[in-house]
Each structure stands twice: as C-alpha cells, then as structure tokens.
Design an enzyme around this catalytic site. Structure first.
Site, PDB file in Angstrom:
ATOM      1  N   GLU A 141       5.602   3.104  -8.884  1.00 31.37           N
ATOM      2  CA  GLU A 141       5.719   4.523  -9.262  1.00 31.37           C
ATOM      3  C   GLU A 141       7.152   5.015  -9.089  1.00 31.37           C
ATOM      4  O   GLU A 141       7.419   5.922  -8.286  1.00 31.37           O
ATOM      5  CB  GLU A 141       4.753   5.383  -8.461  1.00 31.37           C
ATOM      6  CG  GLU A 141       3.329   5.224  -8.886  1.00 31.37           C
ATOM      7  CD  GLU A 141       2.399   6.300  -8.327  1.00 31.37           C
ATOM      8  OE1 GLU A 141       2.822   7.070  -7.445  1.00 31.37           O
ATOM      9  OE2 GLU A 141       1.249   6.364  -8.781  1.00 31.37           O
TER      10      GLU A 141
ATOM     11  N   GLU B  75      -4.134   2.467 -11.381  1.00 30.69           N
ATOM     12  CA  GLU B  75      -4.599   3.086 -10.132  1.00 30.69           C
ATOM     13  C   GLU B  75      -5.456   4.288 -10.457  1.00 30.69           C
ATOM     14  O   GLU B  75      -5.095   5.100 -11.319  1.00 30.69           O
ATOM     15  CB  GLU B  75      -3.420   3.608  -9.294  1.00 30.69           C
ATOM     16  CG  GLU B  75      -2.630   2.596  -8.539  1.00 30.69           C
ATOM     17  CD  GLU B  75      -1.572   3.279  -7.653  1.00 30.69           C
ATOM     18  OE1 GLU B  75      -1.760   4.438  -7.257  1.00 30.69           O
ATOM     19  OE2 GLU B  75      -0.550   2.635  -7.389  1.00 30.69           O
TER      20      GLU B  75
ATOM     21  N   TRP C 236      -4.030  13.726  -0.772  1.00 30.59           N
ATOM     22  CA  TRP C 236      -2.771  14.457  -0.902  1.00 30.59           C
ATOM     23  C   TRP C 236      -2.882  15.842  -1.530  1.00 30.59           C
ATOM     24  O   TRP C 236      -1.872  16.482  -1.767  1.00 30.59           O
ATOM     25  CB  TRP C 236      -1.736  13.610  -1.646  1.00 30.59           C
ATOM     26  CG  TRP C 236      -2.245  12.848  -2.837  1.00 30.59           C
ATOM     27  CD1 TRP C 236      -2.628  11.527  -2.853  1.00 30.59           C
ATOM     28  CD2 TRP C 236      -2.439  13.327  -4.170  1.00 30.59           C
ATOM     29  NE1 TRP C 236      -3.046  11.166  -4.115  1.00 30.59           N
ATOM     30  CE2 TRP C 236      -2.933  12.248  -4.943  1.00 30.59           C
ATOM     31  CE3 TRP C 236      -2.244  14.558  -4.803  1.00 30.59           C
ATOM     32  CZ2 TRP C 236      -3.242  12.354  -6.299  1.00 30.59           C
ATOM     33  CZ3 TRP C 236      -2.551  14.669  -6.153  1.00 30.59           C
ATOM     34  CH2 TRP C 236      -3.035  13.585  -6.878  1.00 30.59           C
TER      35      TRP C 236
ATOM     36  N   GLU D 230      -2.751   6.989   4.705  1.00 32.34           N
ATOM     37  CA  GLU D 230      -3.735   7.010   3.623  1.00 32.34           C
ATOM     38  C   GLU D 230      -5.130   6.605   4.085  1.00 32.34           C
ATOM     39  O   GLU D 230      -5.941   6.166   3.269  1.00 32.34           O
ATOM     40  CB  GLU D 230      -3.256   6.133   2.461  1.00 32.34           C
ATOM     41  CG  GLU D 230      -2.025   6.735   1.808  1.00 32.34           C
ATOM     42  CD  GLU D 230      -1.592   6.053   0.521  1.00 32.34           C
ATOM     43  OE1 GLU D 230      -1.256   6.747  -0.442  1.00 32.34           O
ATOM     44  OE2 GLU D 230      -1.585   4.812   0.506  1.00 32.34           O
ATOM     45  N   LYS D 231      -5.402   6.796   5.372  1.00 30.62           N
ATOM     46  CA  LYS D 231      -6.722   6.350   5.842  1.00 30.62           C
ATOM     47  C   LYS D 231      -7.836   7.218   5.267  1.00 30.62           C
ATOM     48  O   LYS D 231      -8.976   6.781   5.171  1.00 30.62           O
ATOM     49  CB  LYS D 231      -6.799   6.277   7.359  1.00 30.62           C
ATOM     50  CG  LYS D 231      -6.569   7.574   8.098  1.00 30.62           C
ATOM     51  CD  LYS D 231      -6.676   7.327   9.597  1.00 30.62           C
ATOM     52  CE  LYS D 231      -6.141   8.481  10.410  1.00 30.62           C
ATOM     53  NZ  LYS D 231      -4.725   8.813  10.150  1.00 30.62           N
TER      54      LYS D 231
ATOM     55  N   HIS E 151      -7.738   8.266   2.156  1.00 34.95           N
ATOM     56  CA  HIS E 151      -7.729   8.044   0.702  1.00 34.95           C
ATOM     57  C   HIS E 151      -8.809   7.011   0.452  1.00 34.95           C
ATOM     58  O   HIS E 151      -8.835   5.963   1.095  1.00 34.95           O
ATOM     59  CB  HIS E 151      -6.366   7.516   0.257  1.00 34.95           C
ATOM     60  CG  HIS E 151      -6.210   7.471  -1.230  1.00 34.95           C
ATOM     61  ND1 HIS E 151      -6.946   6.635  -2.038  1.00 34.95           N
ATOM     62  CD2 HIS E 151      -5.410   8.180  -2.051  1.00 34.95           C
ATOM     63  CE1 HIS E 151      -6.597   6.828  -3.299  1.00 34.95           C
ATOM     64  NE2 HIS E 151      -5.665   7.763  -3.333  1.00 34.95           N
TER      65      HIS E 151
HETATM   66  C1  GAL Z   1       0.061   6.372  -5.770  1.00 39.98           C
HETATM   67  C2  GAL Z   1       0.699   5.184  -5.115  1.00 39.98           C
HETATM   68  C3  GAL Z   1      -0.286   4.425  -4.257  1.00 39.98           C
HETATM   69  C4  GAL Z   1      -1.121   5.358  -3.424  1.00 39.98           C
HETATM   70  C5  GAL Z   1      -1.783   6.364  -4.313  1.00 39.98           C
HETATM   71  C6  GAL Z   1      -2.644   7.346  -3.570  1.00 39.98           C
HETATM   72  O1  GAL Z   1       1.017   7.331  -6.025  1.00 39.98           O
HETATM   73  O2  GAL Z   1       1.247   4.320  -6.065  1.00 39.98           O
HETATM   74  O3  GAL Z   1       0.415   3.521  -3.442  1.00 39.98           O
HETATM   75  O4  GAL Z   1      -0.320   5.987  -2.478  1.00 39.98           O
HETATM   76  O5  GAL Z   1      -0.822   7.088  -5.000  1.00 39.98           O
HETATM   77  O6  GAL Z   1      -3.224   8.304  -4.411  1.00 39.98           O
END
Ligand code: GAL
Length: 662
Positions: A144, A300, A308, A348-349, A351
């Site tokens: 990204e 992704e 977030w 990111e736990k 996520h």
């Molecule tokens: C993206 C990133 C991932 C992860 C994801 C979470 O921006 O490439 O590594 O962090 O977001 O939503």
C-alpha cells in the site's frame, strides 16, 4: 481454471508449532494463494546486513507442499528500528517539519537514498533466494505505497523535488512561468532556492502544490519501479503487483497501473454505511478500468470488522459473501483477506481475520469456508472479461488534486461529487468505466464529466470531437476551468468545450455551505426534469447554441439557465450549472443513456439488487437485507437451481449461466 482465494499470512505472528495447523485450516477453506512477508523486514534482517531466511524457507516449503501458492512480499514496507536509529534521516517529515518516529509502520521517506539502498539490498536478497522457489507465483512489492506516508517534506524530498522539477522544466525561467511566480514575489533565481511547499503564512502557490502532488506520487512509483527492476532481473516470469487502495487521492493509479503486471485492490467498505455497496462498486469499476478490462485481484478485505474507524462493526450475515461476489462480478479473479489468522496482540488484534480469535467454532470462519466453496463453484468465470462498457466517467487524479487545493470559490469534494453522478448508473445497473480524459473514447456512447476542473487542450478537443461524432456528454460546473498548469485560459472557461456545450460562462455564484451565512440552495424549474433544488453552485451562464432545459428560479441568477443541452454534430452535450438532487441527477443520466441506446445489464431489478456480466456469467447480487424475487434466465451455479424465478434472501446472490451442466 481457478479463482484465487486466500489472504495475508504472517507466520511470524504464531509459533512455528502452529504452522501445520494454519495450513490444515487453509486447506479446509480452499485457500490457494497467500501473501507472505509484508512486514517481516526486522525478522529477515535482524541486524544490518545479517539475514535470517530460515523461517521463511521453511514456511514457503510447507505451503508449496500443501499446494498453496505464494504472493511473496519484498518486505520493505516497515523498516526495522536499527535502520532509523542509525539513519534518522530515513524518517519522513510532515509539512510542519515534524518527523515521524518508528514504532509503527511505513516510517520511511520514499526518496531517502539510504532507505532506498537498504530496502533494495533486502529485495535483492529476497529475489536471489526466492525468485525460483516453486511456491512463489507473484511478487508483492512493498505494501500500500503511500497509505500512511505520502507527502514527505524532509531533506531527501527537497533534493529529489528539485531534481524532478529540473527534469520537468529544464530552466528556472520555465518554472517561474508555470508557477506564475510574479505573483506575491515568489520569483526564483535558481533551482537551489526551490523547496517543498511546507507550511506557509498564507496560501501556498497552487502550481507548486500540484507539482508536489505529482512529484510525491511519482516518488512512490519510483519506489515500486526500483524494487520491480530487481525482482524482474532475477526472474522476469513472475508477475509483479503492489496493492492499490481504491480511489486513493495521494497516488495517481492511472499513471501507476501500466507498470504493474496485475492490478490489485484493498477494500474495506464500512458495514454501517448504507452506501458501501455503491462505493465498493465504484472502486471495483475503477480497478477494472485501470487494468484495461482485464481481470484484477481483490488482495485485501476484512472477513468481519476492521480496527481503524471510530466504530468498527462486523459484517452482517451474508454481507462478506455479497461484497466478495460483487468484486468477482466486476472483474476480480481472486478474493483475499487481511489476514488469515487474526492477530492476538499488536495494533491489529481487533482487526478480523479469516480465522478469528474464536477459532473454527465461529460465524466468520464458517462464512470463510463457505465462500471458498462458492468460488470453486464459479471458477469458470476466471479469466473472463466484463462486457465492454458504453458509459464512462472521466476521472482524473490531477483534476482531483487541483480542485481541492483551496482558495477556490467553494470547497469541492471531488470524489463525493463524482459518486453523485456514478450513483444513478450504479442503481440502474448500467456498466460504467472510470477512465482518464486522455483514454481512447471510441467504445463509449456516453461520457460524464463531473467537476473536471483541470483539462488539457488536447483532451478537450478529443472530447468535443467525440460529441461531434455522435457521442453524448454530460459536463457539470467547474469543468475545463484550468490547464495542466492550473492556469485559466485567455479565452475563458470550458477550455475547448464551449461549442460542444453551446454555453458561455459569465460568472460563478457559489452557494453557501453548512453554517455559513447565505442561501445554501437555489430553486430550479424545468418542464422535462421537474422542479428541484440546486446546491453548492450556481452560475451566470448564457446559451450560445444550447437549448435551456432548466432555469434558476430565485436569487440573483433568477431566470438564467441551470441545465442546458446542445446538439453538436451528430451528438449532444449537456451542461449542468448546479448540483441537482439525486432524483434529478438520475433523470438526466437516465434520459441521456437511453437516448444513446445504452441498456442496463438487466433492466428493472428491484432497488438494491446489482447485476453485472462477465463473459457468459450473469451475477445478480441482493445488497439489501430484505428478500426479493428475481426472474432472469439461466442456471445458478451457486445454488444449482436450474431456472427462475429465484427467491433471493438478504445479501444472497446468483451466478447464472446458460451453459449446459458439465
Ligand atoms: C491495509 C494494510 C494491511 C492491514 C489492513 C487493515 O491498509 O495493507 O496490512 O493493516 O489495512 O485493514
């Protein structure tokens, strides 16, 4: 023929003793592709120049033995702490001169020669070791690019910006001309005096800002190209990608896309936002357009919630499947997640992962396994292209940057306004491409230009010729106002589109917004469109050859044209001098595309039900939480039902084919 299925796999987040279990679960879900190593630099090179590849060797071998292919990351997205301790100048700086610290990710200045040297040394090591590994089918460059660090104003950027400008302009006189530096005493005597546009007492030079956006986007492209060159030198046969982030303002993907072997996107629509299916559809149509109609990858997405947003809710039952199938319907040849196994610690736990904290006994895991089976059922779609679109929205990153730079008659949210014009096409299931104004226009019958503020003479001429030849055009206010250098033409506004549109713009009259004093809307009256209220903008325009479709009614623009249409050659061009309400936008768009003979993929589906065609597959997706009945011909590959009418529950979908069962 197989659609790709999988996600980011970060084996470093679990003890090695769990890897076999990870792979067993991947097999259960029919995972066939994983992205490995995205944030592994500090483990692969724990100390300057000392590489430890053992763990990566072992997991790649295991994955290969299990028949799971690998999208191998170059691991350059998050430099290790030792690098920034030894070389703090590799860290990026914001416009206030504040340096970002390590302790997160993407803490690097994209133009730092030291970052580039270290990252490329790592890429070389990776390429030499893995470019012929049988598991590796894709290279995942960085990650990204620009997601967190896209405008760096530090010392490295200063040097690189100057070089970039010198290459672009050759002489300082030319830069002075383009930047119009006679204004406010900004004249430069030498390139050495030019700097990135950091915080200044008042408005910064708009042409400088625009160039800085271009430069910053180019700098990220250079990071990509530098890494790509290294992996290609070792094995040119492995396709190279980097993950895009939808319509992401800082990086000009229209310039980037020709350099990737495969377009890929990361997509995290908000389950709480009712517009999410439409916004996701726009991103998917953009990706398909960026890849020239060829298949792309959804690299992704979240199986459930992200971490977030202020509030991160999970996807509703069936929503993840509906959004995944939407991506396939609009050209994706694979569905991937961030990440396979939800992390137990770290930022990111919370996520979601394909395998959540609650493990196999979870609604998310069950939905992931079901999706794997669904993708297998529709694998014949792999490689098929969407039918050619006949409608295009002209969308331009440079216009986006320029129109949002500030010191304008009113703040414009370019993306939001583009979406307002995309919406009726989405809702009517008319397939639309999202293309740059310089794109070949031959295949299109209808072009929509929302706020195409910056427009080159050459593109304007081609667009006018498109109308002359019989094309239909809808342009809104703030189109064709400036050239590539953000200069208004001597001849006034509309840059070469005046005769196609048949109008002349006398003056702007922006409407108030939010809590600002003054009217925020103006009445508009029209026999054909019905009466409506315009917001954001009004104008003093005169028609030269156009016919008036709607007139302002009230305020100082009372009686003046608000919407016009003009016959030009064999075609017709509409001009819209305000932001109509959604219903009126839909009427305009619907009328124009019907006049042009452009049909929907399927006409007359219930609201919120999408249709998209790829090859001999017709996708019907119910994006609502209510049941609907759809009567369309074909056999459904997902449920096996031989013919309609089909009952579709909330978020259910059909993938129809008329091919005989094989
Ligand atoms: C993206 C990133 C991932 C992860 C994801 C979470 O921006 O490439 O590594 O962090 O977001 O939503």
């Amino acid at each position: 023929m197989v659609l790709r299925y999988g996600g980011d796999y970060n084996p470093e987040l679990t003890p090695e003793s769990v890897w076999d279990e990870d792979i067993r679960l991947m097999k259960q879900a029919r995972v066939n592709l994983v992205t490995v190593g995205v944030f592994s630099w500090a483990l692969l090179e724990p100390r300057d120049g000392e590489f430890e590849f053992g763990w990566l060797d072992r997991i790649l071998d295991k994955l290969h033995a299990a028949g799971i292919a690998v999208d191998l990351a170059t691991a350059t997205a998050s430099p290790p702490p030792w690098l920034s301790v030894a070389h703090p100048e590799t860290l990026p700086e914001d416009m206030f001169g504040v340096r970002s610290w390590p302790g997160s990710r993407q803490a690097y200045a994209p133009t730092s020669p030291i970052y580039l040297a270290y990252s490329r040394r790592l890429v070389r090591q990776m390429a030499e070791r893995y470019a012929t590994h049988p598991a590796v089918v894709l290279w995942h460059i960085n990650n990204e690019l620009g997601a967190h660090t896209n405008l760096d104003y530090g010392p490295a950027a200063e040097v690189a910006f100057r070089t970039w400008l010198q290459q672009k302009y050759g002489t300082i006189e030319r830069l002075n001309e383009v930047w119009f530096t006679q204004f406010w005493s900004q004249r430069y005597d030498a390139f050495s005096q030019v700097r990135p546009p950091r915080k200044a007492p008042n408005w910064r030079n708009p042409a400088q800002l625009l160039d800085f956006q271009r430069f910053s986007s180019d700098a990220l492209l250079s990071v990509f190209l530098g890494e790509k060159e290294i992996v290609k030198a070792v094995n040119p046969d492995i396709p190279v990608l980097t993950n895009f982030i939808g319509a992401f303002k800082p990086v000009n993907y229209q310039q980037f896309a020709p350099h990737v072997d495969l377009v890929s996107d990361d997509s995290y629509p908000d389950p709480l936002d009712p517009r999410s299916p439409m916004l996701a559809a726009f991103a998917r149509d953009l990706m398909r357009s960026l890849s020239g109609g060829a298949p792309w990858l959804l690299l992704e997405q979240a199986a459930g919630y992200v971490n977030w947003r202020p509030v991160n809710t999970t996807k509703r039952r069936g929503q993840m499947r509906a959004w995944s199938l939407q991506a396939v319907s609009r050209g994706a040849d694979g569905i991937m997640f961030f990440q396979i196994r939800q992390s137990r610690a770290g930022a990111e736990k919370f996520h979601s992962g394909m395998l959540p904290h609650s493990g196999e006994r979870s609604r998310v895991w069950r939905s992931v396994v079901e999706l794997g089976a669904d993708l297998e059922r529709i694998s014949a779609v792999e490689g098929q292209r969407a039918t050619e679109s006949r409608v295009a929205i002209l969308f331009d990153w440079e216009a986006w940057w320029a129109i949002e730079e500030g010191s304008k008659p009113t703040p414009i949210d370019y993306y939001e306004n583009v979406i307002r014009w995309y919406q009726p096409l989405y809702q009517a299931n008319v397939q639309v491409d999202i293309i740059h104004p310089s794109h070949d226009l031959d295949q299109y019958s209808v072009l929509v230009l929302p706020n195409l503020y910056l427009l080159s003479e050459a593109d304007a001429t081609r667009i006018a010729a498109f109308v002359q030849r019989g094309g239909r055009l809808v342009a809104t206010y703030l189109t064709g106002i400036v050239d590539e250098n953000d200069h208004v033409a001597e001849s006034g506004y509309l840059r070469g589109l005046e005769s196609a549109l048949g109008v002349w713009i006398d003056d702007f009259a922006a409407l108030a917004k939010g809590a600002q004093a003054g009217p925020t809307s103006v009445d508009v009256t029209s026999e054909t469109l019905g009466d409506f209220r315009g917001t954001e903008w009004s104008e003093y325009i005169e028609v030269t050859t156009a016919e008036v479709v709607a007139r302002f009614c009230g305020l100082d623009v009372d009686g003046l044209p608000a919407v016009t249409r003009n016959r030009h050659g064999a075609g017709e061009a509409w001009y819209v001098a305000t932001m109509p309400d959604d219903r009126t936008i839909a009427r305009i768009i619907d009328g124009v595309r019907r006049d042009a003979g452009v049909a929907a993929v399927v006409e007359g589906l219930p609201g919120g039900v999408e249709a998209a065609r790829r090859g001999d597959h017709l996708f019907i997706i119910n994006q609502t939480d209510a049941g609907v009945v759809v009567d369309v011909p074909g056999r459904d590959l997902l449920s096996g039902r031989a013919q309609g009418p089909f009952d579709l529950g909330p978020f259910e979908a059909l993938v129809l084919t008329d091919r005989e069962e094989s």
